[in-house]
Design an enzyme around this catalytic site. Structure first.
Site, PDB file in Angstrom:
ATOM      1  N   LYS A 129      -2.656 -17.173 -43.052  1.00 50.52           N
ATOM      2  CA  LYS A 129      -2.446 -17.424 -44.487  1.00 50.52           C
ATOM      3  C   LYS A 129      -3.775 -17.363 -45.228  1.00 50.52           C
ATOM      4  O   LYS A 129      -3.843 -16.982 -46.375  1.00 50.52           O
ATOM      5  CB  LYS A 129      -1.805 -18.801 -44.715  1.00 50.52           C
ATOM      6  CG  LYS A 129      -1.498 -19.101 -46.186  1.00 50.52           C
ATOM      7  CD  LYS A 129      -0.605 -18.053 -46.810  1.00 50.52           C
ATOM      8  CE  LYS A 129      -0.424 -18.262 -48.295  1.00 50.52           C
ATOM      9  NZ  LYS A 129       0.236 -17.095 -48.955  1.00 50.52           N
ATOM     10  N   CYS A 176       3.596 -32.889 -54.208  1.00 52.80           N
ATOM     11  CA  CYS A 176       3.352 -34.098 -53.431  1.00 52.80           C
ATOM     12  C   CYS A 176       4.619 -34.483 -52.665  1.00 52.80           C
ATOM     13  O   CYS A 176       5.705 -34.011 -52.972  1.00 52.80           O
ATOM     14  CB  CYS A 176       2.955 -35.238 -54.360  1.00 52.80           C
ATOM     15  SG  CYS A 176       1.520 -34.855 -55.360  1.00 52.80           S
ATOM     16  N   ASN A 198       4.945 -37.887 -57.931  1.00 46.44           N
ATOM     17  CA  ASN A 198       4.915 -36.434 -57.761  1.00 46.44           C
ATOM     18  C   ASN A 198       5.205 -35.851 -59.129  1.00 46.44           C
ATOM     19  O   ASN A 198       6.208 -36.189 -59.749  1.00 46.44           O
ATOM     20  CB  ASN A 198       5.978 -35.981 -56.747  1.00 46.44           C
ATOM     21  CG  ASN A 198       5.986 -34.465 -56.586  1.00 46.44           C
ATOM     22  OD1 ASN A 198       5.002 -33.803 -56.930  1.00 46.44           O
ATOM     23  ND2 ASN A 198       7.092 -33.908 -56.109  1.00 46.44           N
ATOM     24  N   GLY A 199       4.331 -34.990 -59.650  1.00 46.44           N
ATOM     25  CA  GLY A 199       4.556 -34.373 -60.962  1.00 46.44           C
ATOM     26  C   GLY A 199       3.253 -34.326 -61.745  1.00 46.44           C
ATOM     27  O   GLY A 199       2.181 -34.560 -61.208  1.00 46.44           O
ATOM     28  N   GLU A 211       2.789  -5.760 -44.811  1.00 38.58           N
ATOM     29  CA  GLU A 211       2.373  -6.954 -44.066  1.00 38.58           C
ATOM     30  C   GLU A 211       3.537  -7.727 -43.468  1.00 38.58           C
ATOM     31  O   GLU A 211       3.337  -8.506 -42.551  1.00 38.58           O
ATOM     32  CB  GLU A 211       1.520  -7.872 -44.933  1.00 38.58           C
ATOM     33  CG  GLU A 211       2.202  -8.475 -46.130  1.00 38.58           C
ATOM     34  CD  GLU A 211       1.261  -9.413 -46.879  1.00 38.58           C
ATOM     35  OE1 GLU A 211       0.368 -10.002 -46.252  1.00 38.58           O
ATOM     36  OE2 GLU A 211       1.408  -9.558 -48.087  1.00 38.58           O
ATOM     37  N   ARG A 226       4.974 -29.197 -47.075  1.00 34.76           N
ATOM     38  CA  ARG A 226       4.771 -28.966 -48.514  1.00 34.76           C
ATOM     39  C   ARG A 226       3.290 -28.743 -48.844  1.00 34.76           C
ATOM     40  O   ARG A 226       2.940 -28.370 -49.958  1.00 34.76           O
ATOM     41  CB  ARG A 226       5.292 -30.174 -49.308  1.00 34.76           C
ATOM     42  CG  ARG A 226       6.777 -30.447 -49.132  1.00 34.76           C
ATOM     43  CD  ARG A 226       7.120 -31.871 -49.543  1.00 34.76           C
ATOM     44  NE  ARG A 226       7.134 -32.060 -50.958  1.00 34.76           N
ATOM     45  CZ  ARG A 226       8.227 -32.030 -51.712  1.00 34.76           C
ATOM     46  NH1 ARG A 226       9.383 -31.775 -51.142  1.00 34.76           N
ATOM     47  NH2 ARG A 226       8.190 -32.226 -53.007  1.00 34.76           N
ATOM     48  N   HIS A 246      -2.894  15.357 -56.578  1.00 36.00           N
ATOM     49  CA  HIS A 246      -4.230  15.645 -56.029  1.00 36.00           C
ATOM     50  C   HIS A 246      -4.264  15.476 -54.518  1.00 36.00           C
ATOM     51  O   HIS A 246      -5.270  15.094 -53.943  1.00 36.00           O
ATOM     52  CB  HIS A 246      -5.264  14.736 -56.696  1.00 36.00           C
ATOM     53  CG  HIS A 246      -5.341  14.922 -58.170  1.00 36.00           C
ATOM     54  ND1 HIS A 246      -5.908  16.031 -58.751  1.00 36.00           N
ATOM     55  CD2 HIS A 246      -4.846  14.169 -59.188  1.00 36.00           C
ATOM     56  CE1 HIS A 246      -5.796  15.947 -60.077  1.00 36.00           C
ATOM     57  NE2 HIS A 246      -5.156  14.813 -60.367  1.00 36.00           N
ATOM     58  N   TRP A 296      -0.698 -33.468 -53.259  1.00 33.35           N
ATOM     59  CA  TRP A 296      -1.156 -32.093 -53.534  1.00 33.35           C
ATOM     60  C   TRP A 296      -1.844 -32.220 -54.882  1.00 33.35           C
ATOM     61  O   TRP A 296      -1.183 -32.332 -55.924  1.00 33.35           O
ATOM     62  CB  TRP A 296       0.033 -31.137 -53.580  1.00 33.35           C
ATOM     63  CG  TRP A 296      -0.291 -29.781 -54.113  1.00 33.35           C
ATOM     64  CD1 TRP A 296      -0.125 -29.342 -55.403  1.00 33.35           C
ATOM     65  CD2 TRP A 296      -0.842 -28.658 -53.407  1.00 33.35           C
ATOM     66  NE1 TRP A 296      -0.528 -28.037 -55.529  1.00 33.35           N
ATOM     67  CE2 TRP A 296      -0.978 -27.586 -54.321  1.00 33.35           C
ATOM     68  CE3 TRP A 296      -1.226 -28.450 -52.095  1.00 33.35           C
ATOM     69  CZ2 TRP A 296      -1.479 -26.341 -53.973  1.00 33.35           C
ATOM     70  CZ3 TRP A 296      -1.720 -27.187 -51.739  1.00 33.35           C
ATOM     71  CH2 TRP A 296      -1.859 -26.159 -52.661  1.00 33.35           C
ATOM     72  N   GLU A 342       0.447  -3.743 -54.862  1.00 33.47           N
ATOM     73  CA  GLU A 342       0.922  -5.032 -54.345  1.00 33.47           C
ATOM     74  C   GLU A 342       2.273  -4.868 -53.644  1.00 33.47           C
ATOM     75  O   GLU A 342       2.505  -5.434 -52.585  1.00 33.47           O
ATOM     76  CB  GLU A 342       1.012  -6.041 -55.491  1.00 33.47           C
ATOM     77  CG  GLU A 342       1.611  -7.381 -55.147  1.00 33.47           C
ATOM     78  CD  GLU A 342       0.903  -8.135 -54.020  1.00 33.47           C
ATOM     79  OE1 GLU A 342      -0.213  -7.752 -53.657  1.00 33.47           O
ATOM     80  OE2 GLU A 342       1.497  -9.096 -53.490  1.00 33.47           O
ATOM     81  N   LYS A 354       3.017  -5.840 -49.726  1.00 30.42           N
ATOM     82  CA  LYS A 354       4.118  -6.725 -49.314  1.00 30.42           C
ATOM     83  C   LYS A 354       4.907  -6.090 -48.180  1.00 30.42           C
ATOM     84  O   LYS A 354       5.217  -6.699 -47.177  1.00 30.42           O
ATOM     85  CB  LYS A 354       5.054  -7.020 -50.490  1.00 30.42           C
ATOM     86  CG  LYS A 354       4.551  -7.989 -51.501  1.00 30.42           C
ATOM     87  CD  LYS A 354       4.443  -9.410 -51.017  1.00 30.42           C
ATOM     88  CE  LYS A 354       3.137  -9.898 -50.545  1.00 30.42           C
ATOM     89  NZ  LYS A 354       1.899  -9.736 -51.117  1.00 30.42           N
TER      90      LYS A 354
HETATM   91  C1  AGP Z   1      -1.310 -11.347 -49.394  1.00 30.09           C
HETATM   92  O1  AGP Z   1       0.100 -11.293 -49.208  1.00 30.09           O
HETATM   93  C2  AGP Z   1      -2.045 -11.657 -48.112  1.00 30.09           C
HETATM   94  N1  AGP Z   1      -1.585 -12.874 -47.575  1.00 30.09           N
HETATM   95  C3  AGP Z   1      -3.543 -11.509 -48.244  1.00 30.09           C
HETATM   96  O2  AGP Z   1      -3.815 -10.205 -48.721  1.00 30.09           O
HETATM   97  C4  AGP Z   1      -4.253 -12.512 -49.204  1.00 30.09           C
HETATM   98  O3  AGP Z   1      -3.914 -12.192 -50.536  1.00 30.09           O
HETATM   99  C5  AGP Z   1      -5.771 -12.352 -49.013  1.00 30.09           C
HETATM  100  O4  AGP Z   1      -6.089 -12.717 -47.697  1.00 30.09           O
HETATM  101  C6  AGP Z   1      -6.575 -13.188 -49.995  1.00 30.09           C
HETATM  102  O5  AGP Z   1      -6.284 -14.546 -49.785  1.00 30.09           O
HETATM  103  P1  AGP Z   1      -6.742 -15.600 -50.904  1.00 30.09           P
HETATM  104  O6  AGP Z   1      -6.034 -15.225 -52.176  1.00 30.09           O
HETATM  105  O7  AGP Z   1      -6.310 -16.925 -50.374  1.00 30.09           O
HETATM  106  O8  AGP Z   1      -8.230 -15.483 -51.064  1.00 30.09           O
END
Ligand code: AGP
Length: 627
Positions: A609, A2, A101-102, A494, A27, A510, A75, A487, A491
């Site tokens: 995002k 928050c 906030n907390g 992307e 935030r 394989h 939040w 993962e 990272k």
């Molecule tokens: C991960 O770094 C990406 N931003 C992307 O793969 C993300 O995880 C995916 O779009 C799923 O998003 P969500 O977890 O908000 O559903």
């Protein structure tokens, strides 16, 4: 997290408060509000769900006069994002208004005590309990506001940054903190209050950082006074702000992504908080306990997700099959929703989503729901579409994740999945007491292990320079670490735009091993686990073909370090929790390679995002077990 803003001085408070809230929008939040003591000495609270702009529209016809006020962006942690749950909260008689906030861990107990005294609450927040308690103490003991706050905070357990104002007292703001930051800006005949310095820096460089269990008595035209909970006076230490606005929003880090990588020890504490008892003998996700017969009798668990959340789902598969002995299938939500899957009423579907707004995941949920399956959500954003579309669920409580590349959400998701698996395994009696207690202890210790792991930062930063111009990467892992390898590859892809693939280490022979030469960097997660020796063999296969191997190893490893070109050591944890730790150096490696390449790590090209709904579906509104 928050956002808190306060002002007392000789200017109109409202414009300063609104601008301050706008400074804190980074935030993330879902509602906003202000409390003002007007020129007529009235205490006016205006608040609404939505953005700061919505609050401004809401107050257009209202009395926003006054030179003292407090303001808040919420939040949500307890209670849906809506007008009632927004801050500030009035006390029962509307004599006080408070922002917070907390997380108050014992709010339910305090609420019951106050209800037994005849109090009736308006919201479902932990914050409202605090302001009711302060008023109750003030009236019962006939004390001033500062003393009432001191006495009340002796009863409160949890994290708080609060500010409170009192009707008929236009010359004083009381603020206090424990575990949630509060900064006081010291101006000419005026004071500013905020969660961090971003709303303050344009007015003054002189700030006082409140410390835990300190109370600030901020009075008009008087020196700032600080006391502790036992009323012992503390001398305010005025510091000069050294950061500009942009740096402040990132907490002094150059990018939100690096800030969020470093937040993980704290965000994991928030994720675990209230879910493991203090003695460390019991873990419980309330959403699972409330529906334990669904999980205990599940014939199958299907996990649907996208991207990083899908990688977390793969780890969830290992955890649940390993510990709970329930068959698990992991599905890309985007595939699941279109392939006419077989879904049985005895199925439990877990949907994982940081944003809670991913269209494919939402659609997969609706499909599974239509077939009668029980849907459980694991989300970060309180009250998000997915959180509201599921029958129950758990929030990961890692705070807003601003960087597009998911970091703290991933480790939060896997931590919740480990607690979910333990909760179910206990219900199904498929885990030994020894293993159960050992994993609980290690989960409690994860924040410390993460802090230790982050010490590899400088090593990874230097290492990254060698790979700035690499065109391809391969990431390898086995067992629990295979999804961590996927993962790590995502990272890098992307944010640096370098092509990277994750593979099960044994899969290389394989076909993919044909890719290996001295131009191909290989990141191998080779921590000591039940298949460690096999991973070593895979690394030897790579080295035999001149591949360059960066290995993530358990601290003190000697075997892999004699084979690999570079080793990054991480603390020893059980293999079930290893992906949480092993992902940290891979997050840092991707970050620094991307920085070396001049990429916009917080906003990588072509990415959003959250890949949100194109056709909004109106999920059924419902309470959400915010466990
Ligand atoms: C991960 O770094 C990406 N931003 C992307 O793969 C993300 O995880 C995916 O779009 C799923 O998003 P969500 O977890 O908000 O559903």
């Amino acid at each position: 997290m928050c956002g808190i803003v306060g002002y007392i001085g000789d200017k109109d408070a409202f414009p300063i408060l609104i601008k301050g809230l706008s400074r804190l929008e980074y935030r993330g939040y879902d509602s906003a509000g202000v409390a003002l003591i007007s020129s007529k000495n009235e205490l006016n609270v205006y608040k609404c769900k939505g953005k700061v702009a919505d609050l401004q529209r809401f107050t257009e016809s209202k009395d926003v006069s006054g030179t003292i006020g407090i303001a808040h962006t919420r939040w949500a942690t307890h209670g849906e994002p809506n007008d009632v749950n927004a801050h500030p909260h009035y006390s029962s008689s509307e004599h006080l208004a408070l922002i917070h906030n907390g997380i108050i861990e014992n709010y339910a107990v305090l609420r019951k005590q106050l209800e037994s005294e005849g109090y009736h609450f308006r919201s479902s927040t932990d914050t409202e309990v605090v302001v009711f308690l302060i008023e109750y103490i003030q009236k019962k003991n006939n004390v001033d506001l500062c003393t009432a706050v001191q006495l009340a905070l002796h009863q409160v357990v949890g994290a708080y940054a609060i500010a409170v104002v009192e009707k008929g007292n236009p010359d004083c703001i009381i603020a206090a903190r424990k575990s949630s930051p509060l900064v006081i800006g010291v101006g000419e005949n005026e004071f500013f209050l905020a969660s961090d310095a971003t709303p303050i820096v344009e007015y003054t460089q002189n700030v006082v950082y409140l410390n835990d269990e300190e109370i600030a008595v901020i009075e008009r035209n008087k020196p700032l006074r600080i006391v502790d909970l036992n009323n012992v006076t503390v001398t305010p230490e005025v510091k000069k702000l050294a950061l500009n606005l942009s740096q402040l929003e990132k907490g002094g880090y150059p990018h939100f992504m690096l800030k969020e990588i470093y937040e993980q020890p704290e965000t994991l504490k928030d994720c675990i908080r209230g879910r493991i008892n203090v003695e460390g003998t019991h873990v419980a996700l309330s959403g699972v306990i409330d529906n334990c017969e669904k999980f205990a009798n599940a014939s199958r668990i299907i996990i649907v997700a996208c991207g990083t959340s899908w990688h977390a789902a793969l780890i969830g598969e290992h955890l649940i099959e390993d510990l709970c002995r329930i068959p698990v299938e992991v599905e890309y939500a985007s595939e699941f929703r279109y392939r006419h899957p077989v879904i049985l009423p005895t199925d439990v579907v877990i949907a994982i989503s940081q944003s809670g707004e991913t269209a494919d995941t939402l659609a997969a949920i609706e499909l599974a729901k239509s077939k009668g399956a029980f849907i459980y959500g694991i989300c970060n954003v309180i009250g998000s579409s997915i959180a509201r579309a599921t029958h129950s669920g758990s929030y990961i409580h890692v705070g807003p994740e601003i960087g597009v590349a998911s970091t703290k959400a991933f480790t939060g998701q896997v931590t919740v999945l480990s607690m979910l698996a333990l909760t179910i395994a206990k219900v199904r009696n498929t885990i030994t007491e020894e293993k159960y207690l050992s994993l609980i202890k290690q989960i409690q210790e994860l924040p410390e292990r993460m802090k230790e792991t982050l010490k590899c930062n400088e090593q990874v930063k230097d290492l990254s320079k060698m790979f700035t111009y690499a065109n391809n990467f391969i990431y390898l892992g086995r067992g629990y670490n295979y999804p961590a390898a996927l993962e790590g590859a995502l990272k890098l892809k992307e944010i640096s735009y370098i092509h990277a693939e994750g593979y099960p280490a044994a899969e290389m022979k394989h076909g993919p091993i044909a890719l290996i030469d001295n131009e191909m960097p290989v990141v191998a997660i080779a921590t000591t686990d039940s298949i460690y020796e096999k991973t070593i063999s895979n690394i030897q296969e790579i080295k035999a073909r001149k591949g360059r191997v960066i290995a993530v190893v358990t601290e003190g490893d000697t075997k892999v370090c004699n084979i690999a070109d570079t080793c990054i050591e991480v603390p020893k944890v059980s293999e079930e929790l290893c992906p949480i730790i092993a992902s940290i150096p891979l997050q840092l490696l991707a970050y620094y390679i991307a920085i070396n390449k001049g990429r916009d790590v917080d906003q990588p090209r072509n990415l959003a995002k959250s890949v949100t709904c194109l056709l909004y579906t109106s999920p059924s509104p419902r309470d959400y077990a915010a466990s």
